[in-house]
Scaffold this active site. Structure first.
Site, PDB file in Angstrom:
ATOM      1  N   GLY A 143       0.828  -1.204   0.000  1.00 43.23           N
ATOM      2  CA  GLY A 143       0.000   0.000   0.000  1.00 43.23           C
ATOM      3  C   GLY A 143       0.857   1.247   0.000  1.00 43.23           C
ATOM      4  N   SER A 144       0.588   2.134   0.940  1.00 43.60           N
ATOM      5  CA  SER A 144       1.337   3.393   1.026  1.00 43.60           C
ATOM      6  C   SER A 144       2.731   3.207   1.628  1.00 43.60           C
ATOM      7  CB  SER A 144       0.558   4.408   1.872  1.00 43.60           C
ATOM      8  OG  SER A 144      -0.660   4.745   1.240  1.00 43.60           O
TER       9      SER A 144
ATOM     10  N   PHE B 240      -2.811  -2.034  -8.253  1.00 45.15           N
ATOM     11  CA  PHE B 240      -3.445  -0.717  -8.416  1.00 45.15           C
ATOM     12  C   PHE B 240      -2.658   0.160  -9.398  1.00 45.15           C
ATOM     13  CE2 PHE B 240      -4.399  -1.486  -3.672  1.00 45.15           C
ATOM     14  CZ  PHE B 240      -5.461  -2.327  -3.972  1.00 45.15           C
ATOM     15  N   ILE B 241      -2.137  -0.454 -10.454  1.00 40.97           N
ATOM     16  CA  ILE B 241      -1.277   0.265 -11.391  1.00 40.97           C
ATOM     17  C   ILE B 241      -2.108   0.798 -12.564  1.00 40.97           C
ATOM     18  CG2 ILE B 241       0.777   0.160 -12.827  1.00 40.97           C
ATOM     19  CD1 ILE B 241       1.209  -0.309  -9.758  1.00 40.97           C
TER      20      ILE B 241
ATOM     21  N   GLU C   8       3.102  14.377  -8.251  1.00 38.72           N
ATOM     22  CA  GLU C   8       1.910  13.519  -8.285  1.00 38.72           C
ATOM     23  C   GLU C   8       0.824  14.047  -7.352  1.00 38.72           C
ATOM     24  OE1 GLU C   8       0.450   8.895  -7.530  1.00 38.72           O
ATOM     25  OE2 GLU C   8       2.562   9.417  -7.289  1.00 38.72           O
TER      26      GLU C   8
ATOM     27  N   GLN D 237     -26.707  15.418  -4.194  1.00 37.55           N
ATOM     28  CA  GLN D 237     -27.905  15.562  -3.362  1.00 37.55           C
ATOM     29  C   GLN D 237     -28.837  16.640  -3.924  1.00 37.55           C
ATOM     30  OE1 GLN D 237     -28.754  13.744  -0.759  1.00 37.55           O
ATOM     31  NE2 GLN D 237     -30.551  14.888  -0.087  1.00 37.55           N
TER      32      GLN D 237
ATOM     33  N   GLY E  41      -2.102   7.642  -4.661  1.00 39.10           N
ATOM     34  CA  GLY E  41      -0.973   8.561  -4.511  1.00 39.10           C
ATOM     35  C   GLY E  41      -0.649   8.881  -3.068  1.00 39.10           C
TER      36      GLY E  41
ATOM     37  N   THR F 123      -2.624   7.710   0.837  1.00 38.81           N
ATOM     38  CA  THR F 123      -3.915   7.939   1.493  1.00 38.81           C
ATOM     39  C   THR F 123      -3.875   9.203   2.350  1.00 38.81           C
ATOM     40  OG1 THR F 123      -3.340   6.662   3.477  1.00 38.81           O
ATOM     41  CG2 THR F 123      -4.302   5.434   1.619  1.00 38.81           C
TER      42      THR F 123
ATOM     43  N   GLU G 171      -4.625   9.487   5.331  1.00 41.32           N
ATOM     44  CA  GLU G 171      -4.050   9.179   6.653  1.00 41.32           C
ATOM     45  C   GLU G 171      -2.521   9.277   6.615  1.00 41.32           C
ATOM     46  OE1 GLU G 171      -8.080   8.004   6.398  1.00 41.32           O
ATOM     47  OE2 GLU G 171      -6.413   7.410   5.105  1.00 41.32           O
TER      48      GLU G 171
END
Length: 388
Positions: A133-134, A158-159, A243, A337, A364, A366, A368
């Site tokens: 992941g990150s 995830f490319i 990025e 909405q 790119g 998260t 967090e």
């Protein structure tokens, strides 16, 4: 449009690009969203128009223009309402090609950068892994030197452009014992034995080919190493600023599109004897969203100008992505909405826009992870420095 950042030449470029997208891209978007495959001809048309060469040296067929031409390209791509198509274009032009340009030697630039600029070759950047992941430093893909070759084993996920691209820019560990100081960057041809890919099924970005890629004993010449061995992590970190700023610009642009579309809808839709744009609660919501978008956009332009001058804007670009993507998600939700039941229908643009927007706080880096990077800079006084 702000004259502080955009010249008359910029605006002529924007108008030309808008006309090109309307004529050459928009008629095909629905098909590409359905099939998840972007027809190859459009890449060549982008190349012929010079759009892939905006930021690159004239020596290799580029135009070597300032960063605000890139800003315009990103903004207008968002306003055709296909996050997947936009991602395929900018992932090629500013993820894969950035590494080729910055770390590639003369041969690599001639073999990969020049045809990337003309649209004859498509690239992808392979950093994220199924277990990482990150956590870039935690990658498991390895590149082991064997005589005049490296042998690569591992996987990426995830490319963007991970299935249909012609070459891959791949991060792998050449010295695993060194952790993040043991990562290197390579360029690999798609048809190299041992490279395989599978297309992933996503919530949004439906037009783009997001893939999971496996490397099984992939042998590449040692000359396909880009830059210095074991310097890959610093290269990746250095390019993350671009990025993240790209994703921040994407976010403010799609937010702007959402609000503009919603205002138009409200001016035509009637309820209780008057159009929706006359209801105070809705008007004030629009005012609040427009204010947030304007602040986001102005900040992103400022960061873009600093990056264009060569400043190291890791903090500001991280903030750009963190806040701009958060605002974009909120804007997409609120605008949908306001359309009521129609907003939930695929015949209207906001359903797709909301799905596409949701990737903003994930891809790119998260939100967090970005918060922790910012906290380290602000609280711990950590300094991120350019690769040397």
């Amino acid at each position: 449009m702000s004259k502080m950042y955009f010249t008359e030449e910029h605006e002529l470029f924007r108008k030309s690009l808008q006309d090109f997208l309307k004529k050459e891209v928009v008629p095909h978007i629905e098909k590409w969203e359905e099939t998840g495959t972007i027809d190859r001809f459009i890449w060549k048309k982008f190349g012929d128009m010079g759009y892939f060469g905006i930021a690159y040296p004239e020596e290799f067929g580029g135009l070597d223009l300032d960063l605000f031409y890139t800003v315009i390209l990103l903004e207008e791509l968002q306003k055709i309402n296909s996050g997947g198509f936009a991602a395929a274009i900018w992932a090629h032009a500013y993820l894969a090609m950035t590494h080729i340009n910055k770390e590639g030697d003369q041969r690599i630039k001639e073999e990969y950068l020049s045809p990337s600029i003309t649209g004859d070759k498509i690239g992808c950047l392979c950093v994220t892994e199924p277990f990482g992941g990150s956590d870039v430093a935690g990658m498991r893909t390895t590149a082991v030197k064997d005589g005049d070759h490296y042998v690569i084993n591992g996987s990426k996920t995830f490319i963007t452009n991970g299935v249909y691209s012609d070459y891959l820019v791949v991060a792998a560990k050449t010295s695993p014992e060194l952790g993040n100081k043991g990562i290197s960057i390579f360029v690999i041809d798609r048809d190299t034995p041992g490279v395989s890919s599978v297309k992933l099924d996503k919530l949004g970005w439906r037009a783009s080919d997001t893939g999971e890629i496996a490397f099984d004993g992939v042998r590449i010449p040692k000359e396909n190493l880009m830059g210095e061995e074991n310097k890959g992590f610093s290269y990746i970190m250095q390019h993350f600023s671009l990025e993240r700023l790209i994703m921040g610009i994407n976010a403010h642009a799609r937010s702007e599109y959402a609000v503009e579309y919603t205002i138009q809808y409200m001016s035509e839709r009637e309820a209780f004897g008057k159009t929706l744009d006359k209801f105070q609660a809705l008007r004030h919501s629009i005012a609040e969203m427009a204010s947030e978008i304007e602040m986001s956009k102005e900040f992103n332009y400022s960061v873009a100008r600093r990056l264009d001058k060569g400043e190291y804007v890791v903090k500001e670009a991280t903030m750009s992505k963190l806040l701009s993507t958060k605002i974009a998600d909120e804007v997409a939700y609120k605008c949908l909405q306001m359309l009521g039941g129609y907003g939930y229908m695929e015949d209207y643009p906001l359903a797709r826009l909301m799905r596409d927007s949701r990737l903003g706080p994930i891809g790119g880096g998260t939100s967090e992870i970005l918060k922790e990077i910012i906290a380290k800079i602000i609280i711990d006084k950590k300094e991120y420095k350019p690769a040397t």
